[in-house]
Design a protein around this motif. Sequence first.
Motif, PDB file in Angstrom:
ATOM      1  N   PRO A 176      96.246  70.219  26.832  1.00  0.00           N
ATOM      2  CA  PRO A 176      96.039  69.030  25.467  1.00  0.00           C
ATOM      3  C   PRO A 176      95.312  68.102  25.600  1.00  0.00           C
ATOM      4  N   GLU A 178      94.363  64.990  23.884  1.00  0.00           N
ATOM      5  CA  GLU A 178      95.406  63.731  24.360  1.00  0.00           C
ATOM      6  C   GLU A 178      96.270  64.142  25.305  1.00  0.00           C
ATOM      7  N   PRO A 179      95.588  63.320  26.641  1.00  0.00           N
ATOM      8  CA  PRO A 179      96.646  63.783  27.608  1.00  0.00           C
ATOM      9  C   PRO A 179      98.151  63.061  27.101  1.00  0.00           C
ATOM     10  N   PRO A 180      99.294  63.805  27.650  1.00  0.00           N
ATOM     11  CA  PRO A 180     100.989  63.109  27.536  1.00  0.00           C
ATOM     12  C   PRO A 180     100.950  62.228  28.579  1.00  0.00           C
ATOM     13  N   LYS A 181     100.612  61.163  28.584  1.00  0.00           N
ATOM     14  CA  LYS A 181     100.265  59.746  30.360  1.00  0.00           C
ATOM     15  C   LYS A 181     101.746  59.707  29.779  1.00  0.00           C
ATOM     16  N   ALA A 183     104.945  60.632  28.606  1.00  0.00           N
ATOM     17  CA  ALA A 183     105.462  62.054  28.590  1.00  0.00           C
ATOM     18  C   ALA A 183     105.640  61.856  30.734  1.00  0.00           C
ATOM     19  N   ALA A 184     104.755  61.527  30.715  1.00  0.00           N
ATOM     20  CA  ALA A 184     103.706  61.908  32.313  1.00  0.00           C
ATOM     21  C   ALA A 184     104.698  61.243  32.999  1.00  0.00           C
ATOM     22  N   GLU A 265     101.077  66.969  35.602  1.00  0.00           N
ATOM     23  CA  GLU A 265     101.812  65.385  35.799  1.00  0.00           C
ATOM     24  C   GLU A 265     100.822  64.456  36.299  1.00  0.00           C
ATOM     25  N   ALA A 268      97.629  63.481  34.389  1.00  0.00           N
ATOM     26  CA  ALA A 268      98.364  63.176  33.469  1.00  0.00           C
ATOM     27  C   ALA A 268      98.755  61.944  32.982  1.00  0.00           C
TER      28      ALA A 268
END
Length: 385
Positions: A176, A178-181, A183-184, A265, A268
């Motif tokens: 993505p 926008e990295p899912p920081k 959530a990771a 993960e 991120a």
Amino acid sequence: MNDNAPRFGMVAGEASGDLLAGLLLAGLRARWPELTAQGIGGPRMVAQGFEPWWPLDKLSVFGYVDALWNLRELLSIRKQLGDRLLNLPLRQRPSAFIGIDAPDFNFGLEQRLREGGIKTVHFVCPSIWAWRAERVEKIKRSADHVLCLFPFEPELLKQHGIAASYVGHPLADAIPLEPPKAAARGALGLAEQDVVVALLPGSRRSEIGYIAEPLLKAAVLMQQARPDLRFVMPMAPGLRGLIAPMVKAHAPNLNLMLLDGRSHEALAACDVSLVASGTATLEAALFKRPMVIAYRMHALNWWRMKGRNYQPWVGLPNVLAREFLVPELIQDACTPQALAREGLAWLDDHARYARAQARFEEQHQMLRCNTALRASDAIAQVIGV
């Protein structure tokens, strides 16, 4: 089974090739749901219905020295695979063979298959613009079409009469913008306020033997300077037995989480990464994570390589940026002290950190162009479907 559905022979030679091939197969299957694909590959390809005749780890060698040690087996596998594909009944022969990277293995196979009447596609243009210009003639003999990850490559190949298409990079579609920081970090049990460094020593056993130790020792030095740091190290499948003893030997008290897989993960979630040169550097850039690029190899491999580079950059983010956007510590420069110094520098210079992230965003936008669709369009033209 639909007899008119395309059949593909495929070879991927390491984890990064398996990743690319898995994403490509997903796009091909969206176009041709009943396709079949067979050859040499890994778990990501198998997840897309690929039938592995040999596992990809048979080809996961590192540099000239490893290749020489394994040359007899590699040549035997290549001959057996070529025989098997060429000796299939005409209706069961591949519509095309798709070689995923691994040029030293795939070009010879592609040339033989092409001479035997099977269309050939090579996915990932070898870095003729960086290291191996002599490969141009091999490409010309081997591939009916080349799928290029970077926009400047098709024109270079066209100058040599080689058909090619720019398809972008499938990772740019999969990761993505926008990295899912958050959530990771939640998935890995890391807190929002943690300062996290990802260590990525590579996916091949032989390169890990050279790179993991300086990365671990650098992490120890970074933790001594910043005791609050947390470290995560994703490992390719099957490598825990190799890496865990190295951690015990070189960084027994490091605040480190070893991860089986889960590299995306880790990237991120992290703030900075120390990463082996290769596809992982591009992944780090797509996750907008400033990095220090590390690489070491056998002295003989380095002696053969160092006189062949045609530009000053090795890491893909720097090649795309046309500048040393991130530090590269190669061979003798790849020391724990230098790695630690450069890694900590990212955490202390917020303006430089933000500039790197902005450039990574530009690279992501450039490479994000629905690779699976573009690649399947090009392959459809090659096979006339």
